[in-house]
Design an enzyme around this catalytic site. Structure first.
Site, mmCIF file in Angstrom:
data_model
loop_
_atom_site.group_PDB
_atom_site.id
_atom_site.type_symbol
_atom_site.label_atom_id
_atom_site.label_comp_id
_atom_site.label_asym_id
_atom_site.label_seq_id
_atom_site.Cartn_x
_atom_site.Cartn_y
_atom_site.Cartn_z
ATOM 1 N N SER A 152 9.592 6.591 1.961
ATOM 2 C CA SER A 152 9.527 5.407 2.828
ATOM 3 C C SER A 152 10.935 4.853 2.961
ATOM 4 O O SER A 152 11.758 5.018 2.050
ATOM 5 C CB SER A 152 8.626 4.350 2.190
ATOM 6 O OG SER A 152 8.771 3.111 2.850
ATOM 7 N N TYR A 166 6.087 -0.392 -4.954
ATOM 8 C CA TYR A 166 6.049 0.580 -3.848
ATOM 9 C C TYR A 166 7.457 1.134 -3.625
ATOM 10 O O TYR A 166 7.656 2.353 -3.555
ATOM 11 C CB TYR A 166 5.531 -0.118 -2.584
ATOM 12 C CG TYR A 166 5.428 0.772 -1.367
ATOM 13 C CD1 TYR A 166 4.338 1.616 -1.190
ATOM 14 C CD2 TYR A 166 6.425 0.772 -0.383
ATOM 15 C CE1 TYR A 166 4.234 2.431 -0.077
ATOM 16 C CE2 TYR A 166 6.324 1.582 0.728
ATOM 17 C CZ TYR A 166 5.224 2.405 0.880
ATOM 18 O OH TYR A 166 5.128 3.220 1.981
#
Ligand SMILES: NC(=O)c1ccc[n+]([C@@H]2O[C@H](COP(=O)([O-])OP(=O)(O)OC[C@H]3O[C@@H](n4cnc5c(N)ncnc54)[C@H](OP(=O)(O)O)[C@@H]3O)[C@@H](O)[C@H]2O)c1
Length: 258
Positions: A152, A166
């Protein structure tokens, strides 16, 4: 030098078996469809079997080949059972797309340990276990393969809005990609990754609900669409990118350019 076609851009995946995690929605669903359209036999995995069955029917309807296998990425037995079921059903996977992932959507001090475990297990532990299983079998069979790990843009930046773990796990995916590429280059197993910016998906729907109109702050005033990743995925798994390994391709529609 061998004789390469001009241009050397083959993306024919006929004969490949592609194991895709998180294929029940969002990016993973599109990855599965794209790989099947390029000729691979797809193993579509996730927890929601009904969604996978629907996807497999779509792929078969379009002339492709796929099987649906239930897998919970937080459960070790489930991971190994799903992998064995895939091998039994369609043969040893030669492509692995480590896509399943979850957000923390919470500030660190408010995270219960169950959520901490779920984020680590889904985003980092399962991809590592699957990569190891993928390589172990291919090395034993003296065959090469391709891994694409979905990281990401959150691996490289974090704005403090409740996605710290995350970000940490996605940064781990970047380093995992680099480290595994070094260990397995000699076995012709290429390990690369994609770091998406904001793309439409169920996860993104949740972010939009929590954080409002995120598209407004982007240079192109939009959330990108999963098909805009097709060509990069195909590049990373195709015969033509044989020499590419240990790379993370950032696809963020210019969102990170400041
Ligand atoms: N969309 C974005 O903007 C964006 C940006 C950067 C990175 N990413 C990454 O892209 C990947 C796909 O996300 P998405 O945006 O497509 O989100 P999504 O629509 O929510 O899809 C997530 C997928 O992961 C699967 N999954 C979650 N927990 C699982 C578990 N315990 N076991 C097995 N599968 C599990 C889900 O399937 P089940 O619920 O059926 O199990 C689902 O198929 C993730 O790794 C995410 O971090 C997305």
């Amino acid at each position: 030098m061998s004789n390469f076609p001009l241009p050397n851009n083959s993306a024919d995946l006929t004969g490949d078996v592609a194991f895709v995690t998180g294929a029940s929605s969002g990016l993973g669903r599109r990855f599965a469809q794209t790989l099947a359209a390029a000729g691979a036999t797809v193993v579509a995995t996730a927890r929601r079997k009904d969604r996978l069955d629907e996807l497999v029917a779509d792929i078969k309807g379009a002339g492709g080949n796929a099987v649906a296998i239930e897998m919970d990425a937080t459960n070790t037995d489930s991971i190994f059972a799903a992998y064995q079921a895939a091998v039994d059903a369609v043969g040893t996977p030669t492509i692995l797309v480590n896509n399943a992932g979850i957000p923390d959507a919470q500030y660190v001090t408010k995270m219960p340990v169950e959520l901490i475990d779920a984020v680590f297990d889904t985003n980092l532990r399962a991809p590592f276990i699957l990569a190891a299983e993928f390589a172990r079998r291919l090395i034993a069979e003296k065959r090469g393969g391709r891994i694409v790990n979905i990281s990401s843009m959150g691996a490289f930046r974090y704005n403090g809005n409740g996605a710290a773990l995350y970000s940490i796990t996605k940064a781990g995916i970047v380093r995992m990609t680099e480290a595994l590429s070094a260990e397995w280059a000699k076995f012709n197993i290429n390990v690369n990754g994609i770091a998406p910016g904001m793309f439409a998906s169920e996860m993104m729907d949740g972010m939009l609900e929590r954080q409002g109109d995120l598209a407004a702050a982007t240079p192109r005033k939009r959330i990108a669409q999963p098909p805009q990743m097709d060509s990069t995925l195909l590049f990373l798994v195709s015969p033509a990118s044989e020499a590419v390994t240990g790379t993370i391709v950032k696809i963020d529609d210019g969102q990170g350019a400041k």
